[in-house]
Design a protein around this motif. Structure first.
Motif, PDB file in Angstrom:
ATOM      1  N   GLN A  27       7.343 -10.553 -36.581  1.00  0.00           N
ATOM      2  CA  GLN A  27       6.395 -11.592 -36.963  1.00  0.00           C
ATOM      3  C   GLN A  27       6.240 -12.600 -35.834  1.00  0.00           C
ATOM      4  O   GLN A  27       5.152 -13.046 -35.539  1.00  0.00           O
ATOM      5  CB  GLN A  27       6.883 -12.285 -38.247  1.00  0.00           C
ATOM      6  CG  GLN A  27       5.896 -13.215 -38.863  1.00  0.00           C
ATOM      7  CD  GLN A  27       4.704 -12.463 -39.422  1.00  0.00           C
ATOM      8  OE1 GLN A  27       4.772 -11.282 -39.730  1.00  0.00           O
ATOM      9  NE2 GLN A  27       3.610 -13.133 -39.536  1.00  0.00           N
ATOM     10  N   VAL A  30       3.872 -11.407 -33.127  1.00  0.00           N
ATOM     11  CA  VAL A  30       2.468 -11.512 -33.544  1.00  0.00           C
ATOM     12  C   VAL A  30       1.966 -12.941 -33.349  1.00  0.00           C
ATOM     13  O   VAL A  30       0.856 -13.162 -32.872  1.00  0.00           O
ATOM     14  CB  VAL A  30       2.306 -11.082 -35.020  1.00  0.00           C
ATOM     15  CG1 VAL A  30       0.936 -11.440 -35.547  1.00  0.00           C
ATOM     16  CG2 VAL A  30       2.567  -9.598 -35.166  1.00  0.00           C
ATOM     17  N   ASN A 135      -4.884 -17.244 -36.729  1.00  0.00           N
ATOM     18  CA  ASN A 135      -3.551 -16.869 -37.185  1.00  0.00           C
ATOM     19  C   ASN A 135      -3.394 -17.288 -38.643  1.00  0.00           C
ATOM     20  O   ASN A 135      -3.537 -18.457 -38.976  1.00  0.00           O
ATOM     21  CB  ASN A 135      -2.497 -17.553 -36.314  1.00  0.00           C
ATOM     22  CG  ASN A 135      -1.124 -16.983 -36.520  1.00  0.00           C
ATOM     23  OD1 ASN A 135      -0.866 -16.268 -37.469  1.00  0.00           O
ATOM     24  ND2 ASN A 135      -0.227 -17.319 -35.610  1.00  0.00           N
TER      25      ASN A 135
END
Length: 155
Positions: A27, A30, A135
């Motif tokens: 995560q 990303v 995001n």
């Protein structure tokens, strides 16, 4: 019997802990990675010549490094420190004309618009605003934008 039960609970806990840590690591990647898809709509092939003005902790790659007219390259920018992404990704043509692409994407702790812009004597750019991928994860150190598409054009 009790030792076996406690041991299996302990092993289950450790397994869950490792799985959680690996999910967090993925995560994090990303949230720290930006992909910019650059299409060369100019009349000349553009060659990646390097990065300038980069913030410490920014790692930037371009693939492929030569973009022929009508083709696309992917710029991948990763922030390895708690900084924004900011750099000039420089391209030039066979005649030595430069096309510096300014890339600026802030962390969520800052307010401001992302910038993806080529401005030179021979080249300009058009950003596809609908291509901006925000995001969805919330965190003050996470990037606000994760993906963008733009075209480099001849003037």
């Amino acid at each position: 019997m009790k030792i076996r039960t406690h041991l299996s609970v302990f092993v289950s806990f450790i397994s869950l802990l490792f799985l959680s840590m690996s999910a967090f690591a993925n995560q994090s990647d990303v949230n720290d990675t930006l992909h910019v898809y650059v299409k060369n709509m100019s009349r000349e092939a553009l060659t990646f010549t390097g990065v300038s003005g980069s913030k410490p902790g920014n790692e930037i790659t371009v693939t492929p490094q030569v973009i022929k007219p009508g083709q696309e390259a992917v710029i991948t920018a990763v922030k390895t420190l708690n900084t924004d992404i900011a750099a000039y990704v420089n391209f030039s043509d066979a005649l030595g004309n430069i096309a510096p692409l300014l890339v600026m994407v802030q962390r969520q702790i800052h307010s401001g618009q992302p910038i993806f812009n080529v401005a030179s004597e021979n080249y300009t750019s058009e950003l596809d605003h609908e291509s901006l991928v925000r995001n969805k994860n919330i965190g003050p150190l996470y990037l606000t934008i994760l993906e963008a598409k733009l075209q480099i054009l001849s003037k």
